[in-house]
Design a protein around this motif. Sequence first.
Motif, PDB file in Angstrom:
ATOM      1  N   PHE A 100     -22.467  30.654  21.325  1.00 30.78           N
ATOM      2  CA  PHE A 100     -22.883  31.695  20.388  1.00 30.78           C
ATOM      3  C   PHE A 100     -23.187  31.131  19.003  1.00 30.78           C
ATOM      4  N   VAL A 101     -22.632  29.963  18.667  1.00 30.54           N
ATOM      5  CA  VAL A 101     -22.950  29.331  17.381  1.00 30.54           C
ATOM      6  C   VAL A 101     -24.430  28.956  17.329  1.00 30.54           C
ATOM      7  N   MET A 102     -25.000  28.595  18.488  1.00 30.99           N
ATOM      8  CA  MET A 102     -26.420  28.257  18.514  1.00 30.99           C
ATOM      9  C   MET A 102     -27.276  29.485  18.210  1.00 30.99           C
ATOM     10  N   ASP A 103     -26.839  30.664  18.618  1.00 26.58           N
ATOM     11  CA  ASP A 103     -27.550  31.886  18.236  1.00 26.58           C
ATOM     12  C   ASP A 103     -27.659  31.977  16.720  1.00 26.58           C
ATOM     13  N   ALA A 104     -26.554  31.673  16.036  1.00 23.79           N
ATOM     14  CA  ALA A 104     -26.545  31.748  14.573  1.00 23.79           C
ATOM     15  C   ALA A 104     -27.443  30.679  13.966  1.00 23.79           C
ATOM     16  N   ILE A 105     -27.455  29.478  14.548  1.00 22.82           N
ATOM     17  CA  ILE A 105     -28.316  28.406  14.040  1.00 22.82           C
ATOM     18  C   ILE A 105     -29.781  28.816  14.135  1.00 22.82           C
ATOM     19  N   ILE A 106     -30.183  29.323  15.289  1.00 16.74           N
ATOM     20  CA  ILE A 106     -31.589  29.716  15.459  1.00 16.74           C
ATOM     21  C   ILE A 106     -31.926  30.903  14.567  1.00 16.74           C
ATOM     22  N   ASP A 107     -30.988  31.830  14.408  1.00 20.57           N
ATOM     23  CA  ASP A 107     -31.217  32.961  13.508  1.00 20.57           C
ATOM     24  C   ASP A 107     -31.431  32.475  12.080  1.00 20.57           C
ATOM     25  N   GLY A 108     -30.651  31.491  11.645  1.00 18.50           N
ATOM     26  CA  GLY A 108     -30.830  30.932  10.306  1.00 18.50           C
ATOM     27  C   GLY A 108     -32.190  30.271  10.151  1.00 18.50           C
ATOM     28  N   THR A 161     -17.647  30.404   9.129  1.00 23.62           N
ATOM     29  CA  THR A 161     -18.162  31.330   8.126  1.00 23.62           C
ATOM     30  C   THR A 161     -19.596  30.944   7.749  1.00 23.62           C
ATOM     31  N   GLY A 162     -20.243  31.810   6.986  1.00 24.21           N
ATOM     32  CA  GLY A 162     -21.599  31.524   6.531  1.00 24.21           C
ATOM     33  C   GLY A 162     -21.674  30.255   5.713  1.00 24.21           C
ATOM     34  N   ARG A 163     -20.621  29.947   4.976  1.00 19.26           N
ATOM     35  CA  ARG A 163     -20.632  28.735   4.154  1.00 19.26           C
ATOM     36  C   ARG A 163     -20.755  27.480   5.021  1.00 19.26           C
ATOM     37  N   LEU A 164     -19.984  27.428   6.104  1.00 16.50           N
ATOM     38  CA  LEU A 164     -20.074  26.261   6.977  1.00 16.50           C
ATOM     39  C   LEU A 164     -21.380  26.250   7.757  1.00 16.50           C
ATOM     40  N   MET A 165     -21.848  27.432   8.170  1.00 19.62           N
ATOM     41  CA  MET A 165     -23.129  27.492   8.870  1.00 19.62           C
ATOM     42  C   MET A 165     -24.260  26.981   7.979  1.00 19.62           C
ATOM     43  N   ALA A 166     -24.214  27.313   6.692  1.00 24.89           N
ATOM     44  CA  ALA A 166     -25.248  26.845   5.773  1.00 24.89           C
ATOM     45  C   ALA A 166     -25.216  25.331   5.649  1.00 24.89           C
ATOM     46  N   TYR A 167     -24.021  24.745   5.679  1.00 24.64           N
ATOM     47  CA  TYR A 167     -23.897  23.287   5.604  1.00 24.64           C
ATOM     48  C   TYR A 167     -24.517  22.636   6.841  1.00 24.64           C
ATOM     49  N   VAL A 168     -24.289  23.229   8.010  1.00 21.40           N
ATOM     50  CA  VAL A 168     -24.897  22.727   9.241  1.00 21.40           C
ATOM     51  C   VAL A 168     -26.419  22.838   9.166  1.00 21.40           C
ATOM     52  N   LEU A 169     -26.907  23.990   8.748  1.00 25.06           N
ATOM     53  CA  LEU A 169     -28.347  24.222   8.691  1.00 25.06           C
ATOM     54  C   LEU A 169     -29.022  23.328   7.658  1.00 25.06           C
ATOM     55  N   ALA A 170     -28.332  23.032   6.568  1.00 25.37           N
ATOM     56  CA  ALA A 170     -28.903  22.133   5.553  1.00 25.37           C
ATOM     57  C   ALA A 170     -29.150  20.753   6.142  1.00 25.37           C
ATOM     58  N   LEU A 229     -31.719  29.490   3.048  1.00 28.38           N
ATOM     59  CA  LEU A 229     -30.534  29.368   3.892  1.00 28.38           C
ATOM     60  C   LEU A 229     -29.272  29.780   3.149  1.00 28.38           C
ATOM     61  N   ARG A 230     -29.190  29.431   1.873  1.00 21.61           N
ATOM     62  CA  ARG A 230     -28.036  29.855   1.074  1.00 21.61           C
ATOM     63  C   ARG A 230     -27.962  31.377   1.009  1.00 21.61           C
ATOM     64  N   ASP A 231     -29.134  31.999   0.832  1.00 16.06           N
ATOM     65  CA  ASP A 231     -29.175  33.455   0.770  1.00 16.06           C
ATOM     66  C   ASP A 231     -28.806  34.061   2.122  1.00 16.06           C
ATOM     67  N   TRP A 232     -29.309  33.462   3.218  1.00 12.57           N
ATOM     68  CA  TRP A 232     -28.978  33.952   4.557  1.00 12.57           C
ATOM     69  C   TRP A 232     -27.484  33.849   4.811  1.00 12.57           C
ATOM     70  N   ALA A 233     -26.881  32.721   4.436  1.00  9.63           N
ATOM     71  CA  ALA A 233     -25.448  32.518   4.670  1.00  9.63           C
ATOM     72  C   ALA A 233     -24.618  33.558   3.925  1.00  9.63           C
ATOM     73  N   ARG A 234     -25.078  33.932   2.732  1.00  9.49           N
ATOM     74  CA  ARG A 234     -24.339  34.895   1.921  1.00  9.49           C
ATOM     75  C   ARG A 234     -24.523  36.315   2.427  1.00  9.49           C
TER      76      ARG A 234
END
Length: 307
Positions: free
Chosen positions: A27-35, A211-220, A243-248
């Motif tokens: 399910f984390v990959m869903d969030a990555i692709i959404d970002g 959290t969104g903060r860690l997801m943003a770090y991955v996406l960056a 991406l920062r805005d999406w994470a927030r």
Amino acid sequence: MGETEKRGTAQPWAEKRRAVVIGAGSFVMDAIIDGLRRLPRADADAALHVRRPQDGGDPAVARERLAECRVLIEEACPQQGQFSLDEAERARLPADCARILVPTLHMASLWPLMADDPRNVPEPGAPYGRIPRPFADMLVLRVRAEVADPARRMAAYLARDVIAEAGVAAAHEQATAEAFAREQDCDVRVAAYVLHHFRELRLFYTDGHPTGRLMAYVLAQLIGHSALRAVFTAPLEAQMLRLRDWARRSGVFAGEEAPIHPAVAAHFGLAWHHPQMIFRWQDRDWTFEDWIDFLLRHEPPQARAAE
């Protein structure tokens, strides 16, 4: 007009073919692709898909798209192996398909009491039960077995030395070593960031929900990878800000938040935690003591019906 001229004049107004990017994982990959879908010009640059088994067991992306895949983002050693591509799917990938490996995002240290609770059965409104991991608590199970009077259980629970009983220090050392080992062959790495920052920043809602903060770090890290830099055409700074805005704003995984034992929070010196902190789960707000009281008293419908 010759064939060469025809081909030459057709090229300038041929439609740009979108790059096929596939994410394979949990399910984390869903969030990555959404970002990634939120990046500027993403719709024009890429056709983004997630390959993840659905309830029927079929992949969420058509198999023929694998043959067109330009970039495969794959989760390394996902907690459930069926999320990986099988051999037949890998054989369909083109030879020049770039592969980006990301680690499973997992941190058990803040929830050292996780256990399977035998009362966790499907209920109306809770198809996976009320107390799946990591919401269950092994000390709760011990106290319920030892203290017959429900009114005395909370005091008995709070009197337990969770740091000693759960071996928190040793478990954290082992979990950290495993986190570094999991990502040794990955293109994205998070273990050092988590170890360095988890006391000051809330990076996980549960052991497996970042959290969104860690997801943003991955996406960056992902958008800085050369394979995706060749796909997404917006300036890198514009992508980073989006991406920062999406994470927030996305609230990714918010609402699936496992309470943290105050003694564990104190042991690690969590600056963002406080004793009356609210955690959201199953559309309700809980303090830690609210949740433990529920766990100590809960009887599933089958048990109540048997009585």
